[in-house]
Design a protein around this motif. Structure first.
Motif, PDB file in Angstrom:
ATOM      1  N   PHE A 189     -10.692  -1.651 -12.035  1.00  0.00           N
ATOM      2  CA  PHE A 189     -11.565  -0.751 -11.272  1.00  0.00           C
ATOM      3  C   PHE A 189     -11.142  -0.705  -9.808  1.00  0.00           C
ATOM      4  N   GLY A 190     -10.766  -1.861  -9.256  1.00  0.00           N
ATOM      5  CA  GLY A 190     -10.258  -1.872  -7.890  1.00  0.00           C
ATOM      6  C   GLY A 190      -9.012  -1.024  -7.740  1.00  0.00           C
ATOM      7  N   LYS A 191      -8.113  -1.102  -8.733  1.00  0.00           N
ATOM      8  CA  LYS A 191      -6.903  -0.277  -8.718  1.00  0.00           C
ATOM      9  C   LYS A 191      -7.259   1.203  -8.775  1.00  0.00           C
ATOM     10  N   LEU A 192      -8.250   1.547  -9.597  1.00  0.00           N
ATOM     11  CA  LEU A 192      -8.692   2.935  -9.700  1.00  0.00           C
ATOM     12  C   LEU A 192      -9.212   3.438  -8.359  1.00  0.00           C
ATOM     13  N   LEU A 193     -10.026   2.642  -7.678  1.00  0.00           N
ATOM     14  CA  LEU A 193     -10.536   3.043  -6.367  1.00  0.00           C
ATOM     15  C   LEU A 193      -9.390   3.234  -5.385  1.00  0.00           C
ATOM     16  N   ASP A 194      -8.418   2.315  -5.432  1.00  0.00           N
ATOM     17  CA  ASP A 194      -7.268   2.415  -4.537  1.00  0.00           C
ATOM     18  C   ASP A 194      -6.516   3.723  -4.767  1.00  0.00           C
ATOM     19  N   ARG A 195      -6.312   4.079  -6.016  1.00  0.00           N
ATOM     20  CA  ARG A 195      -5.605   5.327  -6.330  1.00  0.00           C
ATOM     21  C   ARG A 195      -6.407   6.547  -5.879  1.00  0.00           C
ATOM     22  N   ARG A 196      -7.741   6.451  -5.933  1.00  0.00           N
ATOM     23  CA  ARG A 196      -8.591   7.571  -5.538  1.00  0.00           C
ATOM     24  C   ARG A 196      -8.817   7.641  -4.028  1.00  0.00           C
ATOM     25  N   GLY A 197      -8.338   6.649  -3.304  1.00  0.00           N
ATOM     26  CA  GLY A 197      -8.556   6.637  -1.858  1.00  0.00           C
ATOM     27  C   GLY A 197      -9.968   6.258  -1.458  1.00  0.00           C
ATOM     28  N   ILE A 198     -10.668   5.556  -2.325  1.00  0.00           N
ATOM     29  CA  ILE A 198     -12.033   5.103  -2.029  1.00  0.00           C
ATOM     30  C   ILE A 198     -11.929   3.693  -1.449  1.00  0.00           C
ATOM     31  N   PRO A 199     -12.374   3.478  -0.221  1.00  0.00           N
ATOM     32  CA  PRO A 199     -12.155   2.177   0.416  1.00  0.00           C
ATOM     33  C   PRO A 199     -12.948   1.050  -0.234  1.00  0.00           C
ATOM     34  N   ILE A 200     -12.351  -0.120  -0.224  1.00  0.00           N
ATOM     35  CA  ILE A 200     -12.994  -1.364  -0.614  1.00  0.00           C
ATOM     36  C   ILE A 200     -13.125  -2.184   0.662  1.00  0.00           C
ATOM     37  N   ALA A 201     -14.281  -2.778   0.896  1.00  0.00           N
ATOM     38  CA  ALA A 201     -14.495  -3.465   2.167  1.00  0.00           C
ATOM     39  C   ALA A 201     -15.363  -4.699   1.993  1.00  0.00           C
ATOM     40  N   TRP A 202     -15.081  -5.694   2.829  1.00  0.00           N
ATOM     41  CA  TRP A 202     -15.979  -6.837   2.966  1.00  0.00           C
ATOM     42  C   TRP A 202     -17.058  -6.478   3.981  1.00  0.00           C
TER      43      TRP A 202
END
Length: 315
Positions: A189-202
């Motif tokens: 799921f993290g990889k999917l977000l990365d491909r979609r350009g959706i940021p992951i953040a602390w």
């Protein structure tokens, strides 16, 4: 961003789940609802609280973690969805922190996690007591000093405690339900977000206290599903995930993970493997790195002993 639904995946651990519910009762901002994705045959017996509680049965022969998260979001009504594992007690501001954070940034936010020792929650607890005995995981990145900080490595996504806008989650298509059992579905799921350009953040805040339970790390008790899900990830993205666990399995002699060939399980974990990887009662958490270091040190000692041994006498 005004309303937050909280979703918990649960199988067994009823005492842990009741502590999650108790923590949600103590929130400075009440959740819109609490949804329990129940991965067992029967729902839980839960006390009445001041916000809606719904239990959704999610069948599956193995742990259907990906499907359970998707069902939880599908049933949610909040503007945002916060995911808490069944062993995570939310700090009083968790819901409010996620509501504020997601009003400022569209993406996936990961809150703080502290780990509790055994018996920290076996009797009546309060937050001061939890704070006094909790520890931060040595192998996990800590929160920023303040605010929100972008994570540039999707592999750092940790599904223990996170939140996302409901519309953003639905737009991704959710977790890949081909992943069953333990491992890999969150990295996917993290990889999917990365491909979609959706940021992951602390983010600073949105703290959860992870309740103690016996565990194995690396997860040798989930050997088969880790191997299967690593190969699914490779078929989908072109390389394997969970590399640190696979390496640990390799040095333990459990698998052959030669590149470009299917991973072969050489043997099942035995009592010695389980003893080596088992979380001890004095440990608030376990990590694979310490086990790998122990195995490598043992192998170095064995190699040194062999080198120092006298040569066999021949006639």
């Amino acid at each position: 961003m005004s309303t937050v639904s909280v979703v918990t995946l649960a199988k067994g651990r009823p005492a842990h789940l009741r502590n999650v519910l108790l923590g949600l009762e103590r929130q400075t901002q009440a959740p819109a609802e609490f949804i329990v994705a129940v991965m067992q045959d029967a729902p839980y017996d839960l006390p009445a609280v001041g916000f809606p509680v719904r239990q959704i049965l999610v069948p599956g022969r193995e742990l259907p973690l990906a499907a359970a998260r998707n069902r939880g979001v599908a049933a949610a009504s909040g503007d945002a969805v916060a995911f808490l594992d069944v062993d995570c007690i939310p700090a009083p501001d968790l819901v409010a922190d996620y509501a504020q954070g997601l009003s400022e940034r569209n993406g996936l936010l990961m809150g703080e996690v502290l780990h509790l020792p055994e018996h920290a929650t076996t009797s009546a607890w309060d937050y001061a007591g939890l704070e006094a005995v909790s520890e931060r995981h040595s192998d996990r990145r800590g929160p920023p000093v303040s605010g929100i900080e972008i994570c540039n490595d999707y592999r750092c996504f940790w599904s223990l405690n996170f939140a996302i806008r409901r519309t953003t989650f639905l737009a991704t298509g959710g977790f890949d339900e081909r992943y069953t059992g333990y491992g890999g579905e969150d990295t996917d799921f993290g990889k999917l977000l990365d491909r979609r350009g959706i940021p992951i953040a602390w983010m600073k805040g949105a703290r959860a206290y992870h309740q103690y339970h016996p565990h194995h790390m690396p997860p040798v008790h989930h050997l088969e599903s880790v191997v299967r899900n690593a190969e699914l990830f490779e078929a989908k993205w072109g390389y394997r995930t969970m590399g640190h666990w696979l390496y640990a399995f390799k040095v333990m002699g459990l698998i052959d993970d030669t590149p470009e060939t299917p991973i072969r399980i050489l043997r099942r974990p035995d009592a010695a493997d389980l003893a080596l990887t088992r979380q001890q009662s004095h440990q608030p958490y376990t990590n694979a790195a310490s086990v790998i270091r122990a195995i490598e040190a043992r192998e170095d000692a064995d190699a040194a002993a062999r080198a120092d041994a006298p040569a066999p006498v021949t006639a």
